[in-house]
Motif scaffolding. Structure first.
Motif, PDB file in Angstrom:
ATOM      1  N   ALA A   1      38.815   4.550   1.629  1.00 53.87           N
ATOM      2  CA  ALA A   1      38.849   5.807   1.322  1.00 53.87           C
ATOM      3  C   ALA A   1      40.489   6.044   0.695  1.00 53.87           C
ATOM      4  CB  ALA A   1      38.873   6.534   2.800  1.00 53.87           C
ATOM      5  N   LEU A   2      41.316   5.441   1.145  1.00 50.47           N
ATOM      6  CA  LEU A   2      42.700   5.451   0.351  1.00 50.47           C
ATOM      7  C   LEU A   2      42.807   4.947  -1.073  1.00 50.47           C
ATOM      8  CD1 LEU A   2      44.826   4.446   3.666  1.00 50.47           C
ATOM      9  CD2 LEU A   2      44.707   6.858   2.549  1.00 50.47           C
ATOM     10  N   ASN A   3      41.950   3.903  -1.126  1.00 47.89           N
ATOM     11  CA  ASN A   3      42.146   3.146  -2.821  1.00 47.89           C
ATOM     12  C   ASN A   3      41.297   4.348  -3.576  1.00 47.89           C
ATOM     13  OD1 ASN A   3      43.595   1.076  -2.130  1.00 47.89           O
ATOM     14  ND2 ASN A   3      41.800  -0.160  -1.713  1.00 47.89           N
ATOM     15  N   GLU A   4      40.207   4.925  -2.809  1.00 48.22           N
ATOM     16  CA  GLU A   4      39.385   5.757  -3.694  1.00 48.22           C
ATOM     17  C   GLU A   4      39.958   7.023  -3.849  1.00 48.22           C
ATOM     18  OE1 GLU A   4      35.407   5.157  -2.451  1.00 48.22           O
ATOM     19  OE2 GLU A   4      35.544   2.971  -3.100  1.00 48.22           O
ATOM     20  N   ALA A   5      41.257   7.439  -3.249  1.00 50.55           N
ATOM     21  CA  ALA A   5      41.709   8.777  -3.101  1.00 50.55           C
ATOM     22  C   ALA A   5      40.755   9.937  -2.510  1.00 50.55           C
ATOM     23  CB  ALA A   5      42.121   9.144  -4.381  1.00 50.55           C
ATOM     24  N   LYS A   6      40.005   9.481  -1.673  1.00 49.19           N
ATOM     25  CA  LYS A   6      38.994  10.374  -0.857  1.00 49.19           C
ATOM     26  C   LYS A   6      39.604  11.498  -0.113  1.00 49.19           C
ATOM     27  CE  LYS A   6      35.341   7.831  -1.340  1.00 49.19           C
ATOM     28  NZ  LYS A   6      33.785   8.374  -1.857  1.00 49.19           N
ATOM     29  N   ALA A   7      39.275  12.688   0.094  1.00 44.95           N
ATOM     30  CA  ALA A   7      39.757  13.751   0.858  1.00 44.95           C
ATOM     31  C   ALA A   7      39.826  13.372   2.393  1.00 44.95           C
ATOM     32  CB  ALA A   7      38.989  14.923   0.355  1.00 44.95           C
ATOM     33  N   HIS A   8      38.977  12.658   2.814  1.00 47.03           N
ATOM     34  CA  HIS A   8      38.969  12.487   4.337  1.00 47.03           C
ATOM     35  C   HIS A   8      38.958  10.854   4.480  1.00 47.03           C
ATOM     36  CE1 HIS A   8      37.680  12.204   8.381  1.00 47.03           C
ATOM     37  NE2 HIS A   8      36.939  11.274   8.238  1.00 47.03           N
ATOM     38  N   VAL A   9      39.852  10.532   5.313  1.00 47.75           N
ATOM     39  CA  VAL A   9      39.988   9.232   5.716  1.00 47.75           C
ATOM     40  C   VAL A   9      39.865   9.056   7.205  1.00 47.75           C
ATOM     41  CG1 VAL A   9      41.680   7.152   5.918  1.00 47.75           C
ATOM     42  CG2 VAL A   9      41.753   8.744   4.065  1.00 47.75           C
ATOM     43  N   PRO A  10      38.758   8.320   7.642  1.00 45.85           N
ATOM     44  CA  PRO A  10      38.388   8.175   9.177  1.00 45.85           C
ATOM     45  C   PRO A  10      39.317   7.445  10.234  1.00 45.85           C
ATOM     46  CG  PRO A  10      37.232   6.704   7.709  1.00 45.85           C
ATOM     47  CD  PRO A  10      38.124   7.270   6.887  1.00 45.85           C
ATOM     48  N   TYR A  11      40.389   7.882  10.205  1.00 48.37           N
ATOM     49  CA  TYR A  11      41.336   7.190  11.053  1.00 48.37           C
ATOM     50  C   TYR A  11      40.918   7.440  12.442  1.00 48.37           C
ATOM     51  CZ  TYR A  11      44.820   7.267   7.383  1.00 48.37           C
ATOM     52  OH  TYR A  11      45.543   7.104   6.088  1.00 48.37           O
ATOM     53  N   LEU A  12      40.275   8.445  12.808  1.00 47.68           N
ATOM     54  CA  LEU A  12      40.008   8.866  14.030  1.00 47.68           C
ATOM     55  C   LEU A  12      38.717   8.128  14.705  1.00 47.68           C
ATOM     56  CD1 LEU A  12      40.722  12.651  14.357  1.00 47.68           C
ATOM     57  CD2 LEU A  12      42.296  10.873  14.979  1.00 47.68           C
ATOM     58  N   GLU A  13      38.173   7.209  14.129  1.00 52.95           N
ATOM     59  CA  GLU A  13      37.009   6.525  14.367  1.00 52.95           C
ATOM     60  C   GLU A  13      37.202   5.189  15.145  1.00 52.95           C
ATOM     61  OE1 GLU A  13      33.825   5.618  11.335  1.00 52.95           O
ATOM     62  OE2 GLU A  13      34.128   7.904  10.586  1.00 52.95           O
ATOM     63  N   SER A  14      38.490   4.919  15.165  1.00 52.61           N
ATOM     64  CA  SER A  14      38.943   3.566  15.996  1.00 52.61           C
ATOM     65  C   SER A  14      40.386   3.967  16.678  1.00 52.61           C
ATOM     66  CB  SER A  14      38.917   2.422  14.884  1.00 52.61           C
ATOM     67  OG  SER A  14      39.582   1.367  15.403  1.00 52.61           O
ATOM     68  N   LYS A  15      40.603   3.191  17.763  1.00 52.64           N
ATOM     69  CA  LYS A  15      41.980   3.160  18.394  1.00 52.64           C
ATOM     70  C   LYS A  15      42.777   2.430  17.349  1.00 52.64           C
ATOM     71  CE  LYS A  15      40.553   3.583  23.085  1.00 52.64           C
ATOM     72  NZ  LYS A  15      40.610   2.879  24.511  1.00 52.64           N
ATOM     73  N   LEU A  16      42.321   1.280  16.871  1.00 56.81           N
ATOM     74  CA  LEU A  16      43.163   0.482  15.845  1.00 56.81           C
ATOM     75  C   LEU A  16      43.623   1.350  14.778  1.00 56.81           C
ATOM     76  CD1 LEU A  16      44.348  -2.322  15.010  1.00 56.81           C
ATOM     77  CD2 LEU A  16      41.894  -2.457  13.956  1.00 56.81           C
ATOM     78  N   THR A  17      42.765   2.109  14.016  1.00 49.10           N
ATOM     79  CA  THR A  17      43.179   2.717  12.930  1.00 49.10           C
ATOM     80  C   THR A  17      43.993   4.012  13.171  1.00 49.10           C
ATOM     81  OG1 THR A  17      40.998   3.935  12.750  1.00 49.10           O
ATOM     82  CG2 THR A  17      41.232   2.049  11.384  1.00 49.10           C
ATOM     83  N   MET A  18      43.799   4.445  14.216  1.00 50.48           N
ATOM     84  CA  MET A  18      44.947   5.700  14.876  1.00 50.48           C
ATOM     85  C   MET A  18      46.333   5.120  15.042  1.00 50.48           C
ATOM     86  SD  MET A  18      42.857   8.041  17.181  1.00 50.48           S
ATOM     87  CE  MET A  18      42.346   6.847  18.736  1.00 50.48           C
ATOM     88  N   LEU A  19      46.246   3.906  15.494  1.00 56.22           N
ATOM     89  CA  LEU A  19      47.692   3.310  15.742  1.00 56.22           C
ATOM     90  C   LEU A  19      48.294   3.025  14.405  1.00 56.22           C
ATOM     91  CD1 LEU A  19      47.081   0.763  18.487  1.00 56.22           C
ATOM     92  CD2 LEU A  19      48.636   2.720  18.688  1.00 56.22           C
ATOM     93  N   LEU A  20      47.663   2.417  13.381  1.00 57.52           N
ATOM     94  CA  LEU A  20      47.818   2.042  12.173  1.00 57.52           C
ATOM     95  C   LEU A  20      47.999   3.182  11.163  1.00 57.52           C
ATOM     96  CD1 LEU A  20      46.249  -1.314  11.949  1.00 57.52           C
ATOM     97  CD2 LEU A  20      48.534  -1.056  12.367  1.00 57.52           C
ATOM     98  N   LYS A  21      47.737   4.295  11.469  1.00 58.72           N
ATOM     99  CA  LYS A  21      47.396   5.311  10.449  1.00 58.72           C
ATOM    100  C   LYS A  21      49.027   5.609   9.704  1.00 58.72           C
ATOM    101  CE  LYS A  21      46.842  10.286  10.151  1.00 58.72           C
ATOM    102  NZ  LYS A  21      46.539  11.814  10.585  1.00 58.72           N
ATOM    103  N   GLY A  22      50.092   5.552  10.202  1.00 57.68           N
ATOM    104  CA  GLY A  22      51.394   5.785   9.439  1.00 57.68           C
ATOM    105  C   GLY A  22      51.684   4.449   8.555  1.00 57.68           C
ATOM    106  N   ALA A  23      51.160   3.309   9.004  1.00 54.28           N
ATOM    107  CA  ALA A  23      51.506   2.087   8.174  1.00 54.28           C
ATOM    108  C   ALA A  23      50.648   1.983   7.041  1.00 54.28           C
ATOM    109  CB  ALA A  23      51.389   1.086   9.013  1.00 54.28           C
ATOM    110  N   ILE A  24      49.358   2.607   7.201  1.00 57.37           N
ATOM    111  CA  ILE A  24      48.462   2.261   5.806  1.00 57.37           C
ATOM    112  C   ILE A  24      48.247   3.265   5.179  1.00 57.37           C
ATOM    113  CG2 ILE A  24      47.173   0.376   7.027  1.00 57.37           C
ATOM    114  CD1 ILE A  24      44.957   2.351   7.633  1.00 57.37           C
ATOM    115  N   GLY A  25      48.613   4.751   5.807  1.00 55.34           N
ATOM    116  CA  GLY A  25      48.183   5.804   4.772  1.00 55.34           C
ATOM    117  C   GLY A  25      49.338   6.890   4.868  1.00 55.34           C
ATOM    118  N   GLY A  26      50.319   6.566   5.444  1.00 58.34           N
ATOM    119  CA  GLY A  26      51.561   7.516   5.478  1.00 58.34           C
ATOM    120  C   GLY A  26      52.405   7.391   4.410  1.00 58.34           C
ATOM    121  N   SER A  27      53.693   7.612   4.510  1.00 55.94           N
ATOM    122  CA  SER A  27      54.603   7.461   3.292  1.00 55.94           C
ATOM    123  C   SER A  27      55.283   5.934   3.353  1.00 55.94           C
ATOM    124  CB  SER A  27      55.659   8.562   3.593  1.00 55.94           C
ATOM    125  OG  SER A  27      56.394   8.496   4.714  1.00 55.94           O
TER     126      SER A  27
END
Length: 116
Positions: A89-115
């Motif tokens: 979703a980030l690579n395709e510049a989608k409006a919605h990135v499903p971070y909340l679907e997994s505890k892992l992605t919630m933890l990594l949100k700032g590292a993979i899609g933050g600044s």
């Protein structure tokens, strides 16, 4: 904390969990330096370093795990699948990135899609 491992038909020492270490750093500029640069307040710089050791994905049918091991493998695979969805979703510049679907992605949100 100790990382858990378990034997499967595919791997004698299979990691059974993800490990995430996040270190938050804050640097506050010296007040004298801020005054010499004619700033009203010292500059504050915040950083975060995230190290992640991700458990490997295994096909449940090939690893031949059962019971709690099967549930654990499904959870590991699910987290990795959502991570893949977020990166796509980030690579395709989608409006919605499903971070909340997994505890892992919630933890990594700032590292993979933050600044980062």
């Amino acid at each position: 904390a100790n990382k858990r491992y378990g034997a499967t038909a595919m791997n004698a020492r299979s990691s059974r969990a993800h490990t995430v270490l996040a270190v938050a750093l804050t640097h506050i500029e010296d007040e004298r330096r801020a005054k010499s640069a004619r700033r009203a307040a010292p500059a504050v710089v915040r950083s975060q370093l995230v190290l992640a050791d991700l458990a490997g994905s295994e096909k449940i049918s090939k690893s031949m795990v059962t019971g709690a091991g099967k549930k654990e493998a499904a959870s590991i695979n699910g987290g990795l699948f959502v991570l893949k969805k977020c990166i796509r979703a980030l690579n395709e510049a989608k409006a919605h990135v499903p971070y909340l679907e997994s505890k892992l992605t919630m933890l990594l949100k700032g590292a993979i899609g933050g600044s980062s």
